[in-house]
Scaffold this motif. Structure first.
Motif, short mmCIF file in Angstrom:
data_model
loop_
_atom_site.label_atom_id
_atom_site.label_comp_id
_atom_site.label_asym_id
_atom_site.label_seq_id
_atom_site.Cartn_x
_atom_site.Cartn_y
_atom_site.Cartn_z
N ALA A 151 0.38 -7.59 10.63
CA ALA A 151 0.34 -6.12 10.56
C ALA A 151 1.15 -5.63 9.36
CB ALA A 151 0.85 -5.51 11.86
N VAL A 152 2.31 -6.22 9.13
CA VAL A 152 3.14 -5.85 7.99
C VAL A 152 2.48 -6.31 6.69
CG1 VAL A 152 5.36 -6.27 6.83
CG2 VAL A 152 5.29 -5.91 9.31
N CYS A 153 2.02 -7.53 6.69
CA CYS A 153 1.42 -8.12 5.49
C CYS A 153 0.19 -7.33 5.03
CB CYS A 153 1.04 -9.57 5.79
SG CYS A 153 0.61 -10.54 4.35
N THR A 154 -0.65 -6.92 5.96
CA THR A 154 -1.85 -6.16 5.58
C THR A 154 -1.47 -4.79 5.03
OG1 THR A 154 -2.21 -5.45 7.86
CG2 THR A 154 -3.44 -7.37 7.11
N LYS A 155 -0.40 -4.20 5.52
CA LYS A 155 0.06 -2.92 4.95
C LYS A 155 0.60 -3.13 3.54
CE LYS A 155 -0.91 -0.13 8.23
NZ LYS A 155 -2.09 0.69 8.09
N LEU A 156 1.32 -4.20 3.33
CA LEU A 156 1.81 -4.49 1.99
C LEU A 156 0.63 -4.67 1.03
CD1 LEU A 156 4.72 -6.99 2.78
CD2 LEU A 156 4.90 -4.56 2.18
N ARG A 157 -0.39 -5.40 1.48
CA ARG A 157 -1.59 -5.61 0.64
C ARG A 157 -2.31 -4.29 0.39
NH1 ARG A 157 -2.78 -7.88 -2.89
NH2 ARG A 157 -4.97 -8.22 -2.53
N SER A 158 -2.51 -3.49 1.44
CA SER A 158 -3.26 -2.25 1.26
C SER A 158 -2.48 -1.24 0.41
CB SER A 158 -3.65 -1.63 2.60
OG SER A 158 -2.52 -1.17 3.29
N SER A 159 -1.18 -1.44 0.30
CA SER A 159 -0.38 -0.55 -0.56
C SER A 159 -0.37 -1.05 -2.00
CB SER A 159 1.05 -0.46 -0.03
OG SER A 159 1.74 -1.68 -0.21
N GLY A 160 -1.04 -2.16 -2.25
CA GLY A 160 -1.15 -2.65 -3.62
C GLY A 160 -0.16 -3.73 -3.99
N MET A 161 0.60 -4.23 -3.03
CA MET A 161 1.55 -5.29 -3.37
C MET A 161 0.76 -6.55 -3.72
SD MET A 161 4.77 -6.93 -1.26
CE MET A 161 5.92 -5.57 -1.51
N PRO A 162 1.00 -7.12 -4.89
CA PRO A 162 0.29 -8.33 -5.29
C PRO A 162 0.65 -9.53 -4.40
CG PRO A 162 1.38 -7.30 -7.16
CD PRO A 162 1.89 -6.62 -5.93
N LEU A 163 -0.29 -10.45 -4.25
CA LEU A 163 -0.05 -11.64 -3.43
C LEU A 163 1.19 -12.42 -3.86
CD1 LEU A 163 -3.68 -12.97 -2.92
CD2 LEU A 163 -2.25 -11.78 -1.27
N PRO A 164 1.43 -12.61 -5.16
CA PRO A 164 2.64 -13.36 -5.54
C PRO A 164 3.93 -12.67 -5.08
CG PRO A 164 1.12 -13.26 -7.39
CD PRO A 164 0.58 -12.34 -6.32
N VAL A 165 3.94 -11.36 -5.03
CA VAL A 165 5.14 -10.64 -4.59
C VAL A 165 5.30 -10.79 -3.08
CG1 VAL A 165 6.30 -8.39 -4.50
CG2 VAL A 165 5.00 -9.05 -6.54
N ILE A 166 4.19 -10.71 -2.35
CA ILE A 166 4.27 -10.94 -0.89
C ILE A 166 4.77 -12.36 -0.64
CG2 ILE A 166 2.97 -11.12 1.27
CD1 ILE A 166 1.08 -8.96 0.18
N ARG A 167 4.22 -13.31 -1.38
CA ARG A 167 4.64 -14.70 -1.22
C ARG A 167 6.13 -14.84 -1.52
NH1 ARG A 167 1.59 -16.75 -4.79
NH2 ARG A 167 -0.28 -16.68 -3.52
N GLN A 168 6.61 -14.16 -2.56
CA GLN A 168 8.04 -14.19 -2.90
C GLN A 168 8.87 -13.64 -1.75
OE1 GLN A 168 9.03 -11.76 -6.28
NE2 GLN A 168 11.14 -12.44 -6.33
N TYR A 169 8.42 -12.53 -1.17
CA TYR A 169 9.13 -11.93 -0.04
C TYR A 169 9.18 -12.91 1.14
CZ TYR A 169 10.20 -8.72 3.76
OH TYR A 169 10.76 -8.12 4.86
N VAL A 170 8.03 -13.52 1.44
CA VAL A 170 7.96 -14.49 2.54
C VAL A 170 8.90 -15.66 2.29
CG1 VAL A 170 6.45 -16.16 3.70
CG2 VAL A 170 5.64 -13.85 3.29
N GLU A 171 8.89 -16.16 1.07
CA GLU A 171 9.75 -17.30 0.75
C GLU A 171 11.23 -16.93 0.90
OE1 GLU A 171 8.41 -18.53 -3.12
OE2 GLU A 171 6.52 -19.30 -2.31
N LEU A 172 11.58 -15.74 0.47
CA LEU A 172 12.97 -15.29 0.66
C LEU A 172 13.31 -15.19 2.14
CD1 LEU A 172 13.18 -12.54 -2.11
CD2 LEU A 172 14.48 -14.69 -2.04
N ALA A 173 12.41 -14.64 2.93
CA ALA A 173 12.66 -14.49 4.36
C ALA A 173 12.79 -15.86 5.03
CB ALA A 173 11.54 -13.68 5.01
N ARG A 174 11.97 -16.80 4.62
CA ARG A 174 12.02 -18.16 5.20
C ARG A 174 13.36 -18.84 4.91
NH1 ARG A 174 6.21 -20.26 3.18
NH2 ARG A 174 4.93 -19.25 4.77
N GLN A 175 13.99 -18.48 3.80
CA GLN A 175 15.28 -19.08 3.45
C GLN A 175 16.38 -18.66 4.40
OE1 GLN A 175 16.07 -18.15 -0.66
NE2 GLN A 175 14.16 -19.10 -1.35
N GLY A 176 16.15 -17.57 5.12
CA GLY A 176 17.13 -17.12 6.09
C GLY A 176 18.17 -16.20 5.49
N PRO A 177 19.27 -16.02 6.20
CA PRO A 177 20.32 -15.10 5.75
C PRO A 177 20.88 -15.47 4.39
CG PRO A 177 20.70 -15.85 8.01
CD PRO A 177 19.58 -16.68 7.45
#
Length: 143
Positions: free
Chosen positions: A49-75
């Motif tokens: 649900a969050v990811c599709t909003k980011l995409r529909s707002s124009g966030m490029p896939l590499p930026v979403i991927r960067q965000y996901v990778e940062l989140a996966r790294q944890g605190p």
């Protein structure tokens, strides 16, 4: 839950879900049963649900991927994630402003057409194919 259930709940196609997985856009790796079938959890649907909003707002896939990778790294990288989101927020705000300006132009044009039609003067609206030589446009006669 199955890929079909997630597709129904998220509004994404099965093909899109497989694409998101291939692109590494899920917050958690998609788990599989011993027979290879994908198994999704509620957290996956919530992330979609969050990811599709980011995409529909124009966030490029590499930026979403960067965000996901940062989140996966944890605190420890919350400031980086926040800056990434703030940057995109500014871009969305600029898009909204551009759309507001576009909407104003469209509203103006609609008013012009409504006024001409109400006065029975629709034939006076600018039509480039009906004139042999261009005449200066006025606010009343613009297309």
């Amino acid at each position: 839950m199955s890929i079909g259930e997630v597709a129904r709940r998220s509004g994404l196609s099965v093909h899109a879900l497989r694409f998101y997985e291939r692109e590494g856009l899920f917050a958690n790796p998609v788990r599989r049963l011993s027979n290879g079938r994908r198994v999704y959890h509620e957290a996956d649907v919530e992330w979609l649900a969050v990811c599709t909003k980011l995409r529909s707002s124009g966030m490029p896939l590499p930026v979403i991927r960067q965000y996901v990778e940062l989140a996966r790294q944890g605190p420890g990288n919350e400031h980086e994630r926040l800056e990434l989101l703030r940057r995109h927020e500014r871009q969305v705000e600029a898009q909204i402003q551009e759309l507001r300006e576009t909407l104003e132009v469209m509203r103006y044009k609609v008013r012009i057409y409504e006024e001409h039609i109400a006065r029975g003067e629709a034939d006076r609206l600018w039509n480039p194919s009906s004139r042999s030589r261009p005449e200066p446009e006025t606010s009343r006669d613009t297309p």
